[in-house]
Design an enzyme around this catalytic site. Sequence first.
Site, PDB file in Angstrom:
ATOM      1  N   ARG A   1      37.413  37.330  58.070  1.00 33.42           N
ATOM      2  CA  ARG A   1      37.164  38.766  58.121  1.00 33.42           C
ATOM      3  C   ARG A   1      36.634  39.199  56.753  1.00 33.42           C
ATOM      4  NH1 ARG A   1      42.203  41.747  60.174  1.00 33.42           N
ATOM      5  NH2 ARG A   1      41.748  40.882  62.224  1.00 33.42           N
TER       6      ARG A   1
ATOM      7  N   ARG B   1      41.535  31.558  67.177  1.00 34.79           N
ATOM      8  CA  ARG B   1      41.922  32.943  66.922  1.00 34.79           C
ATOM      9  C   ARG B   1      42.191  33.242  65.445  1.00 34.79           C
ATOM     10  NH1 ARG B   1      47.496  33.227  70.191  1.00 34.79           N
ATOM     11  NH2 ARG B   1      48.972  33.012  68.499  1.00 34.79           N
TER      12      ARG B   1
ATOM     13  N   ASP C   1      49.448  34.122  75.352  1.00 33.07           N
ATOM     14  CA  ASP C   1      50.219  35.185  74.717  1.00 33.07           C
ATOM     15  C   ASP C   1      50.859  36.061  75.795  1.00 33.07           C
ATOM     16  OD1 ASP C   1      49.579  34.353  72.192  1.00 33.07           O
ATOM     17  OD2 ASP C   1      47.843  35.675  71.996  1.00 33.07           O
TER      18      ASP C   1
ATOM     19  N   ARG D   1      57.778  29.118  59.318  1.00 31.50           N
ATOM     20  CA  ARG D   1      57.764  30.555  59.047  1.00 31.50           C
ATOM     21  C   ARG D   1      59.162  31.051  58.757  1.00 31.50           C
ATOM     22  NH1 ARG D   1      53.853  32.113  64.114  1.00 31.50           N
ATOM     23  NH2 ARG D   1      54.903  30.530  65.333  1.00 31.50           N
TER      24      ARG D   1
ATOM     25  N   ARG E   1      55.756  21.007  72.572  1.00 34.61           N
ATOM     26  CA  ARG E   1      56.277  21.078  71.219  1.00 34.61           C
ATOM     27  C   ARG E   1      57.486  21.991  71.270  1.00 34.61           C
ATOM     28  NH1 ARG E   1      56.592  17.908  67.055  1.00 34.61           N
ATOM     29  NH2 ARG E   1      56.396  18.967  65.040  1.00 34.61           N
TER      30      ARG E   1
ATOM     31  N   GLU F   1      61.981  29.149  61.043  1.00 34.93           N
ATOM     32  CA  GLU F   1      61.489  28.476  62.252  1.00 34.93           C
ATOM     33  C   GLU F   1      61.013  27.072  61.888  1.00 34.93           C
ATOM     34  OE1 GLU F   1      58.865  30.938  64.673  1.00 34.93           O
ATOM     35  OE2 GLU F   1      57.626  29.174  65.092  1.00 34.93           O
TER      36      GLU F   1
ATOM     37  N   TYR G   1      48.772  27.817  76.780  1.00 33.46           N
ATOM     38  CA  TYR G   1      49.227  28.466  75.544  1.00 33.46           C
ATOM     39  C   TYR G   1      48.803  29.937  75.596  1.00 33.46           C
ATOM     40  CZ  TYR G   1      49.539  28.913  70.369  1.00 33.46           C
ATOM     41  OH  TYR G   1      49.813  29.284  69.078  1.00 33.46           O
TER      42      TYR G   1
HETATM   43  N1  UDP Z   1      47.435  28.651  61.670  1.00 35.90           N
HETATM   44  C1  UDP Z   1      47.225  28.106  60.412  1.00 35.90           C
HETATM   45  N2  UDP Z   1      47.784  28.720  59.329  1.00 35.90           N
HETATM   46  C2  UDP Z   1      48.534  29.845  59.444  1.00 35.90           C
HETATM   47  C3  UDP Z   1      48.726  30.417  60.721  1.00 35.90           C
HETATM   48  C4  UDP Z   1      48.178  29.780  61.807  1.00 35.90           C
HETATM   49  O1  UDP Z   1      46.582  27.088  60.281  1.00 35.90           O
HETATM   50  O2  UDP Z   1      49.020  30.345  58.414  1.00 35.90           O
HETATM   51  C5  UDP Z   1      46.835  27.961  62.829  1.00 35.90           C
HETATM   52  C6  UDP Z   1      47.710  26.826  63.304  1.00 35.90           C
HETATM   53  O3  UDP Z   1      46.872  25.786  63.734  1.00 35.90           O
HETATM   54  C7  UDP Z   1      48.449  27.432  64.465  1.00 35.90           C
HETATM   55  C8  UDP Z   1      47.411  28.379  65.058  1.00 35.90           C
HETATM   56  O4  UDP Z   1      46.681  28.836  63.927  1.00 35.90           O
HETATM   57  O5  UDP Z   1      48.870  26.446  65.382  1.00 35.90           O
HETATM   58  C9  UDP Z   1      47.990  29.555  65.824  1.00 35.90           C
HETATM   59  O6  UDP Z   1      48.889  30.221  64.976  1.00 35.90           O
HETATM   60  P1  UDP Z   1      49.772  31.460  65.397  1.00 35.90           P
HETATM   61  O7  UDP Z   1      50.680  31.743  64.264  1.00 35.90           O
HETATM   62  O8  UDP Z   1      48.865  32.514  65.866  1.00 35.90           O
HETATM   63  O9  UDP Z   1      50.553  30.842  66.635  1.00 35.90           O
HETATM   64  P2  UDP Z   1      51.878  31.256  67.397  1.00 35.90           P
HETATM   65  O10 UDP Z   1      52.808  30.156  67.135  1.00 35.90           O
HETATM   66  O11 UDP Z   1      52.327  32.552  66.812  1.00 35.90           O
HETATM   67  O12 UDP Z   1      51.465  31.322  68.837  1.00 35.90           O
END
Ligand code: UDP
Length: 363
Positions: free
Chosen positions: A172, A168, A346, A276, A245, A296, A344
């Site tokens: 872009r 995902r 949403d 984050r 996790r 986080e 996993y």
């Molecule tokens: N990801 C990444 N860099 C980023 C954000 C996301 O490599 O800055 C990758 C990472 O492998 C992560 C996956 O995209 O596990 C999904 O990220 P997202 O933040 O969408 O996951 P969430 O924890 O919000 O479900």
Amino acid sequence: MDYLIVGAGLFGAVFAHSVRERGKFCLVIDKRPHIAGNVYTQTIDGVNTHKYGAHIFHTGDKAVWDYVNRFAEFNNFVNSPLAIYRGELFNLPFNMNTFNRLWGVKTPAEAKAIIEKQRVDTPEPPRNLEEQALALVGSDIYEKLIKGYTEKQWGKPCAELPAFIIKRLPLRWTFDNNYFNDPYQGIPIGGYTPLVERMLDGCEVRLNVDYFDFIKKNKKIADRIVFSGAIDEFFGYEFGELEYRSLRFETETLDIDNYQGVAVVNYTDKETPWTRVIEHKRFEFGEQASTVITREYPAEWRRGLEPYYPVNDERNNVLYQKYKALADERDDVVFGGRLGRYAYHDMDKIIASALKAAAEEEL
Ligand code: UDP
């Protein structure tokens, strides 16, 4: 009771609402002291705080969007997170703003030329996340924006993670910082807790109740059970533990009105221990004098900690199938949610699956 619903999160609440509408009585229990599961929001110093990490609602499913809008008014928040790598700041998702900051390029053709040069040919389909990333985005983006973040988040080398995790995160070729591609997106005004509360209207809710203790004493409480806890725990870890996790959150109120100017900043280097930082007031365009932020941290899961993410690699998926076979034999129990289905998903997928599960009930 017609139903004992275990877990007052989105799956349980949507299922409960759906069968309640058809005249059924539900007892909803949750081991936590509050409803709403991981979408729980708590008002801290006037700011609706996402206690279990950022939850930004987005969907391509019009029926799900219409459904959630019955329970809350959604604002027009658009997720445009930033990434910080060793002090450098980039826009996400990977778009023309990111490419400009990385390489100084100004046109899609220039950006494509650079990525084309950096792309690595890998087996098709890619065997792991590293191969997937190098094939999709090339080495610079992989090194600065994916590798450190992903390895922190999952606690494993990218070469040992399944490729689907980053599906995902597409490239872009426009100057568009909207993280999601979905046509519907927003945050429920007032937070998620009141939304879930409205879903649970007409149900009996009991908090601080552990299912495994409760069911021993109340075997005959309901005709059917809806279980949104961990499926391996339900079956007493009979085939061994599935891997999860976990996360740890550090929340604080700062006496300034603007900490980072955006809701979500990802720290993509491996040195920063958190993944984050969330500034919660930005989800609802807050104008409070102070601000609430959350760091986080990814964490190793062990029994007793919250399992946030299933680790859907091959070993775990095979193990899950064994539990699923047991689940399929239980016509008195419906398994749902991220933990009940070991997926996993949403929020919108969880809602869709709860609506589907409820629709399949013979009432
Ligand atoms: N990801 C990444 N860099 C980023 C954000 C996301 O490599 O800055 C990758 C990472 O492998 C992560 C996956 O995209 O596990 C999904 O990220 P997202 O933040 O969408 O996951 P969430 O924890 O919000 O479900």
